[in-house]
Design an enzyme around this catalytic site. Structure first.
Site, PDB file in Angstrom:
ATOM      1  N   TRP A   1       0.844  -1.204   0.000  1.00 22.18           N
ATOM      2  CA  TRP A   1       0.000   0.000   0.000  1.00 22.18           C
ATOM      3  C   TRP A   1       0.881   1.257   0.000  1.00 22.18           C
ATOM      4  CZ3 TRP A   1      -5.267  -0.079   3.056  1.00 22.18           C
ATOM      5  CH2 TRP A   1      -6.062  -1.104   2.550  1.00 22.18           C
TER       6      TRP A   1
ATOM      7  N   ASP B   1       4.097  -1.190  17.641  1.00 21.36           N
ATOM      8  CA  ASP B   1       2.715  -1.611  17.857  1.00 21.36           C
ATOM      9  C   ASP B   1       1.834  -0.365  17.920  1.00 21.36           C
ATOM     10  OD1 ASP B   1       0.288  -2.518  18.841  1.00 21.36           O
ATOM     11  OD2 ASP B   1       1.191  -3.879  20.306  1.00 21.36           O
TER      12      ASP B   1
ATOM     13  N   LYS C   1      -9.850  -1.832   7.043  1.00 21.15           N
ATOM     14  CA  LYS C   1     -10.255  -3.228   6.826  1.00 21.15           C
ATOM     15  C   LYS C   1     -11.061  -3.725   8.030  1.00 21.15           C
ATOM     16  CE  LYS C   1      -7.018  -6.524   6.712  1.00 21.15           C
ATOM     17  NZ  LYS C   1      -6.105  -7.231   5.811  1.00 21.15           N
TER      18      LYS C   1
HETATM   19  N1  SAM Z   1      -1.380  -3.269   3.552  1.00 24.55           N
HETATM   20  C1  SAM Z   1      -0.196  -4.118   3.705  1.00 24.55           C
HETATM   21  C2  SAM Z   1       0.495  -4.184   2.376  1.00 24.55           C
HETATM   22  O1  SAM Z   1      -0.085  -3.748   1.399  1.00 24.55           O
HETATM   23  O2  SAM Z   1       1.628  -4.644   2.310  1.00 24.55           O
HETATM   24  C3  SAM Z   1      -0.567  -5.490   4.215  1.00 24.55           C
HETATM   25  C4  SAM Z   1      -0.997  -5.462   5.663  1.00 24.55           C
HETATM   26  S1  SAM Z   1      -1.176  -7.062   6.419  1.00 24.55           S
HETATM   27  C5  SAM Z   1      -2.679  -7.609   5.746  1.00 24.55           C
HETATM   28  C6  SAM Z   1      -1.650  -6.646   8.060  1.00 24.55           C
HETATM   29  C7  SAM Z   1      -0.529  -6.079   8.893  1.00 24.55           C
HETATM   30  O3  SAM Z   1      -1.073  -5.562  10.109  1.00 24.55           O
HETATM   31  C8  SAM Z   1       0.536  -7.096   9.300  1.00 24.55           C
HETATM   32  O4  SAM Z   1       1.764  -6.792   8.696  1.00 24.55           O
HETATM   33  C9  SAM Z   1       0.584  -6.960  10.825  1.00 24.55           C
HETATM   34  O5  SAM Z   1       1.897  -7.047  11.351  1.00 24.55           O
HETATM   35  C10 SAM Z   1      -0.006  -5.577  11.033  1.00 24.55           C
HETATM   36  N2  SAM Z   1      -0.486  -5.336  12.399  1.00 24.55           N
HETATM   37  C11 SAM Z   1      -1.331  -6.097  13.128  1.00 24.55           C
HETATM   38  N3  SAM Z   1      -1.490  -5.593  14.364  1.00 24.55           N
HETATM   39  C12 SAM Z   1      -0.752  -4.446  14.404  1.00 24.55           C
HETATM   40  C13 SAM Z   1      -0.496  -3.481  15.416  1.00 24.55           C
HETATM   41  N4  SAM Z   1      -1.062  -3.578  16.637  1.00 24.55           N
HETATM   42  N5  SAM Z   1       0.327  -2.455  15.140  1.00 24.55           N
HETATM   43  C14 SAM Z   1       0.908  -2.362  13.920  1.00 24.55           C
HETATM   44  N6  SAM Z   1       0.717  -3.255  12.922  1.00 24.55           N
HETATM   45  C15 SAM Z   1      -0.099  -4.294  13.159  1.00 24.55           C
END
Ligand code: SAM
Length: 223
Positions: A66, A100, A165
């Site tokens: 993205w 995070d 999402k």
């Molecule tokens: N939009 C991204 C792309 O195009 O490459 C893909 C995102 S992937 C579906 C979801 C991401 O959310 C993961 O990499 C995960 O590590 C991140 N994520 C989940 N919980 C999170 C948090 N509390 N803080 C930051 N990132 C988080």
């Protein structure tokens, strides 16, 4: 929630689906880090979210497709601030934090970066790792959505947008109702690259409701 299953029997099914998926092949050809790029490209084609000169915040950004789309569509004019729990290889034009988003240090990092202005577009593709316990997975997903929405409401410009999402199921209608109170317009999007069997959809909020955006001032504005 859209994380890879472990390499068990279902893991080989995942691998088969992965290698035959047309969006995976296309992403490799087009130089995107993941097939998720086509979700944002399709939504942007329809809703015209990305323009040169914008400030974009990408929550849950890794591996970074993205961010790649945002930088391209903005013609490298503007800024992208990206956060993920996972490390992300650098992308020119993207300022990223491995951290995070639910922790105060992530918000502090964003606030420090944004002290000179508000945000045009907040993207949240965040999804927690699945535990397999559906109700608690859904609850964790909506905690992330709520925090992202709080951030968007506090930091978006009056004509800003928030793309998030969500997973349809428990909590969806409550969250959609909250989005409808927070934005003048809320649209639901299911791009072609989002797998049919997934309950994943995207909610797009346009123009934060003025009373909410102005009711909450950033720490910098309070100072
Ligand atoms: N939009 C991204 C792309 O195009 O490459 C893909 C995102 S992937 C579906 C979801 C991401 O959310 C993961 O990499 C995960 O590590 C991140 N994520 C989940 N919980 C999170 C948090 N509390 N803080 C930051 N990132 C988080």
């Amino acid at each position: 929630m859209a994380q890879k299953p472990k390499r068990t029997k279902s893991g080989s099914a995942w691998m088969h689906e992965h290698v035959t998926d047309p969006f995976v092949k296309k992403a490799q050809q087009d130089g995107y880090r993941s097939r998720a790029a086509y979700k944002l490209l399709e939504i942007d084609k329809r809703d015209h979210l990305l323009r040169p000169g914008m400030t974009v915040v990408d929550l849950g950004a890794a591996p970074g497709s993205w961010c790649q789309v945002a930088v391209q569509k903005m013609k490298r004019q503007g800024r992208v601030l990206a956060i993920d729990l996972l490390p992300m290889a650098a992308i020119p034009g993207v300022d990223s934090l491995e951290g995070d988003f639910t922790e105060p240090m992530a918000l502090a990092w964003l606030e420090e970066k944004l002290k000179s202005g508000r945000v045009d577009l907040v993207l949240s593709d965040m999804a927690p790792n699945i535990s397999g316990v559906m109700l608690s997975d859904q609850a964790r997903q909506y905690e992330l959505c709520e925090l992202a929405l709080d951030f968007a409401v506090n930091w978006l410009k009056p004509d800003g947008c928030f793309l998030v999402k969500v997973f349809q199921g428990v909590g969806f209608e409550d969250f959609r109702a909250r989005m409808q109170r927070a934005f003048e317009q809320v649209l639901i999007r299911k791009p072609d690259a989002s797998r049919d069997r997934s309950t994943e959809v995207y909610l797009l909020g346009r123009r934060p409701v003025a009373s909410q955006a102005s009711a909450v001032t950033s720490p910098h504005e309070q100072a």
